[in-house]
Design a protein around this motif. Structure first.
Motif, PDB file in Angstrom:
ATOM      1  N   VAL A 285       0.635  -1.632  -0.544  1.00 25.34           N
ATOM      2  CA  VAL A 285       0.087  -0.026   0.167  1.00 25.34           C
ATOM      3  C   VAL A 285       1.219   1.189   0.019  1.00 25.34           C
ATOM      4  O   VAL A 285       1.989   1.922   0.657  1.00 25.34           O
ATOM      5  CB  VAL A 285      -0.747   0.033   1.192  1.00 25.34           C
ATOM      6  N   LEU A 286       0.267   1.631  -1.156  1.00 24.62           N
ATOM      7  CA  LEU A 286       1.226   3.153  -1.014  1.00 24.62           C
ATOM      8  C   LEU A 286       0.592   4.487  -0.104  1.00 24.62           C
ATOM      9  O   LEU A 286       1.355   5.083   0.459  1.00 24.62           O
ATOM     10  CB  LEU A 286       1.517   3.668  -2.470  1.00 24.62           C
ATOM     11  N   TYR A 287      -0.743   4.476  -0.465  1.00 24.47           N
ATOM     12  CA  TYR A 287      -1.311   4.936   0.394  1.00 24.47           C
ATOM     13  C   TYR A 287      -2.381   4.886   0.726  1.00 24.47           C
ATOM     14  O   TYR A 287      -3.196   4.463  -0.189  1.00 24.47           O
ATOM     15  CB  TYR A 287      -1.490   7.165  -0.872  1.00 24.47           C
ATOM     16  N   THR A 288      -3.498   5.632   1.584  1.00 27.07           N
ATOM     17  CA  THR A 288      -4.925   5.374   1.409  1.00 27.07           C
ATOM     18  C   THR A 288      -5.044   6.589   0.842  1.00 27.07           C
ATOM     19  O   THR A 288      -4.751   8.259   1.617  1.00 27.07           O
ATOM     20  CB  THR A 288      -4.769   5.105   2.935  1.00 27.07           C
ATOM     21  N   LYS A 289      -7.001   6.420   0.771  1.00 24.26           N
ATOM     22  CA  LYS A 289      -7.375   7.763   0.601  1.00 24.26           C
ATOM     23  C   LYS A 289      -9.109   7.409   0.876  1.00 24.26           C
ATOM     24  O   LYS A 289      -9.535   6.612   0.196  1.00 24.26           O
ATOM     25  CB  LYS A 289      -7.284   8.281  -1.453  1.00 24.26           C
TER      26      LYS A 289
ATOM     27  N   LEU B 176     -11.746  -5.585   3.603  1.00 23.89           N
ATOM     28  CA  LEU B 176     -10.388  -5.431   4.067  1.00 23.89           C
ATOM     29  C   LEU B 176     -10.430  -5.255   5.251  1.00 23.89           C
ATOM     30  O   LEU B 176     -11.296  -3.920   6.122  1.00 23.89           O
ATOM     31  CB  LEU B 176      -9.051  -5.152   3.309  1.00 23.89           C
ATOM     32  N   PRO B 177      -9.531  -5.705   6.152  1.00 24.93           N
ATOM     33  CA  PRO B 177      -9.603  -5.139   7.699  1.00 24.93           C
ATOM     34  C   PRO B 177      -8.294  -3.718   7.144  1.00 24.93           C
ATOM     35  O   PRO B 177      -7.510  -3.024   5.994  1.00 24.93           O
ATOM     36  CB  PRO B 177      -8.144  -6.461   7.919  1.00 24.93           C
ATOM     37  N   ILE B 178      -9.109  -2.480   8.503  1.00 25.00           N
ATOM     38  CA  ILE B 178      -8.354  -1.271   8.147  1.00 25.00           C
ATOM     39  C   ILE B 178      -7.051  -0.929   7.620  1.00 25.00           C
ATOM     40  O   ILE B 178      -5.823  -2.457   7.996  1.00 25.00           O
ATOM     41  CB  ILE B 178      -8.459  -0.303   8.936  1.00 25.00           C
TER      42      ILE B 178
ATOM     43  N   LEU C 280      -7.780   2.046  -1.570  1.00 24.02           N
ATOM     44  CA  LEU C 280      -6.172   1.816  -1.467  1.00 24.02           C
ATOM     45  C   LEU C 280      -5.395   1.561  -2.453  1.00 24.02           C
ATOM     46  O   LEU C 280      -5.766   0.824  -3.242  1.00 24.02           O
ATOM     47  CB  LEU C 280      -6.253   0.070  -1.051  1.00 24.02           C
ATOM     48  N   ILE C 281      -4.467   2.372  -2.335  1.00 20.41           N
ATOM     49  CA  ILE C 281      -3.486   2.959  -3.620  1.00 20.41           C
ATOM     50  C   ILE C 281      -2.503   1.748  -3.978  1.00 20.41           C
ATOM     51  O   ILE C 281      -1.228   2.080  -2.969  1.00 20.41           O
ATOM     52  CB  ILE C 281      -3.113   4.587  -3.960  1.00 20.41           C
ATOM     53  N   LEU C 282      -2.320   0.940  -4.314  1.00 20.45           N
ATOM     54  CA  LEU C 282      -0.791   0.215  -4.366  1.00 20.45           C
ATOM     55  C   LEU C 282       0.157   0.210  -5.029  1.00 20.45           C
ATOM     56  O   LEU C 282      -0.324   0.998  -6.496  1.00 20.45           O
ATOM     57  CB  LEU C 282      -1.175  -1.590  -5.056  1.00 20.45           C
TER      58      LEU C 282
ATOM     59  N   ASN D 206      -7.944 -11.971  12.448  1.00 25.20           N
ATOM     60  CA  ASN D 206      -9.506 -11.892  12.375  1.00 25.20           C
ATOM     61  C   ASN D 206     -10.307 -11.157  13.400  1.00 25.20           C
ATOM     62  O   ASN D 206     -11.484 -10.390  12.733  1.00 25.20           O
ATOM     63  CB  ASN D 206      -9.989 -13.177  13.110  1.00 25.20           C
ATOM     64  N   GLN D 207      -9.403 -10.800  14.012  1.00 24.65           N
ATOM     65  CA  GLN D 207     -10.084  -9.367  14.835  1.00 24.65           C
ATOM     66  C   GLN D 207     -10.151  -7.994  14.619  1.00 24.65           C
ATOM     67  O   GLN D 207     -10.246  -6.766  15.564  1.00 24.65           O
ATOM     68  CB  GLN D 207      -9.603  -9.278  16.393  1.00 24.65           C
ATOM     69  N   GLU D 208      -9.016  -7.495  13.354  1.00 25.60           N
ATOM     70  CA  GLU D 208      -9.629  -6.190  13.239  1.00 25.60           C
ATOM     71  C   GLU D 208     -10.211  -6.064  12.429  1.00 25.60           C
ATOM     72  O   GLU D 208     -11.131  -6.647  11.633  1.00 25.60           O
ATOM     73  CB  GLU D 208      -7.882  -6.589  11.980  1.00 25.60           C
ATOM     74  N   GLU D 209     -10.392  -4.408  12.910  1.00 24.17           N
ATOM     75  CA  GLU D 209     -11.490  -3.558  11.935  1.00 24.17           C
ATOM     76  C   GLU D 209     -11.627  -3.822  10.741  1.00 24.17           C
ATOM     77  O   GLU D 209     -11.112  -3.437  10.563  1.00 24.17           O
ATOM     78  CB  GLU D 209     -12.060  -2.554  12.279  1.00 24.17           C
TER      79      GLU D 209
END
Length: 384
Positions: free
Chosen positions: A282-286, A348-350, A294-296, A322-325
């Motif tokens: 992941v390069l960036y999240t927006k 996907l998980p955050i 998710l910018i890969l 499995n516990q991730e939001e």
């Protein structure tokens, strides 16, 4: 080794994006297919267009597979990788003179001929070289593969094969060719087929055309029924390889074979798809008003299938629990095209910058279709 069994810190130490190949799964898949085919007396050729990575070809060749090629360079690659010329077929609707001459000089097993004009050209070039070319006549069976129209090849509207309306003429032309030997008939209806009824329908058509030629005094030694067997893109871990027994059983039951008549298959995706995973960072999240992105660092230049025909690949976050939001993302690449998208509303998980994302079932038509568009780096790969 499965991508989830690898140490996440080791993966993060590698430069992304890269293809990871599970060589153990590939070997097991090749063995399962070969075992199911051998017990029925079937011959297997690997379709190089699915993946021509050297390590993968080395393994496939070592298992006793032949090679199915669709270009002169694939023919040469097969020779270079140790495939016997006597087990190489050359298909493709647009073979150039240069490619044909190369294959003739190598004395390959057979050309799969797709038009009357091609038949005449091969006869002419073989005559100039003083050799005889073995050919299988590709017949368009007009069988609907019930798959994406970009990967359907066996309908009357498709560019592949000799249409039924020209077969009488083709048979006549064959009798006049002095440097061509009709070895058999070739059929291929499409790709990513999971409905076995499609292959039953193909068998009916093959039986009809085999009988049509034999009633006219033509001996058919080889029935080449192509490939097209699909894989499970939705659940790669639950179904890591296709049901080869069920697939070959259809042809064993419904294909009419004469004594000593060979049946050949050209499998590609079914053998290699599940062994490959595209790993990206992941390069960036927006976050927009309506979308989270998710910018890969991988894009359509590394995996073309989603942009080309909206193909689905399972997308996973590596190293997550499995516990991730969870959150819905549009997973996109860095290429300056709106079509550079691997999936929309993917749960996907955050995720955050630096996380690794796995795009599964990418061992077929992934690496081989990679490009340098936007002057991208050459694709990298690792083996596990």
């Amino acid at each position: 080794m499965n991508i989830h069994q690898l140490d996440i810190n080791h993966l993060k130490s590698l430069e992304t994006p890269f293809y990871h190949y599970d060589m153990e799964l590939l070997a097991n898949t090749l063995d399962a297919a070969k075992k199911a085919a051998d017990k029925r007396g079937f011959h297997l050729h690997y379709a190089l267009k699915a993946n021509f990575n050297d390590r993968i070809l080395e393994l496939i060749q070592s298992k006793g597979y032949g090679a199915d090629c669709v270009s002169g360079n694939e023919v040469q690659k097969s020779i270079d990788m140790g495939f016997p010329a006597s087990q190489i077929t050359f298909a493709g609707v647009g073979k150039s003179d240069k490619e044909i001459i190369l294959a003739l000089e190598q004395q390959i097993f057979a050309f799969n001929v797709e038009s009357i004009q091609e038949l005449l050209i091969i006869d002419e070039l073989a005559g100039k070289l003083g050799v005889k070319a073995n050919i299988s006549l590709r017949i368009n069976p007009n069988v609907d593969a019930h798959t994406h129209h970009y990967i359907t090849t066996g309908l009357d509207e498709n560019k592949f094969g000799v249409p039924n309306s020209e077969l009488e003429k083709a048979a006549s032309v064959l009798r006049s060719c002095e440097h061509v030997n009709l070895l058999g008939l070739h059929f291929h209806v499409g790709s990513q087929i999971t409905d076995m009824n499609v292959f039953k329908s193909l068998c009916v058509k093959v039986n009809e055309w085999k009988n049509w030629f034999e009633e006219r005094g033509t001996t058919i030694k080889v029935l080449n029924v192509g490939g097209g067997l699909g894989v499970d893109y939705q659940q790669p871990d639950e179904n890591p390889m296709p049901d080869f027994e069920a697939y070959f059983d259809v042809f064993d039951k419904f294909l009419e074979r004469n004594p000593n008549q060979e049946v050949h298959f050209e499998l590609g995706r079914a053998l290699v798809a599940q062994s490959g995973t595209l790993v990206s960072q992941v390069l960036y999240t927006k976050s927009g008003i309506k979308k989270n992105f998710l910018i890969l660092d991988a894009g359509m230049t590394e995996l073309m299938r989603p942009a080309l025909y909206q193909a689905y690949h399972k997308i996973e976050k590596l190293g997550s629990s499995n516990q991730e939001e969870l959150l819905n993302y549009d997973v996109v690449g860095p290429i300056c095209e709106s079509s550079d998208c691997f999936g929309k509303e993917v749960t996907l998980p955050i995720s955050e910058r630096g996380d690794l994302i796995a795009i599964r079932t990418a061992g077929a038509y992934g690496e081989v279709m990679a490009s340098r568009y936007n002057l991208r780096d050459e694709i990298r790969y690792v083996y596990g």
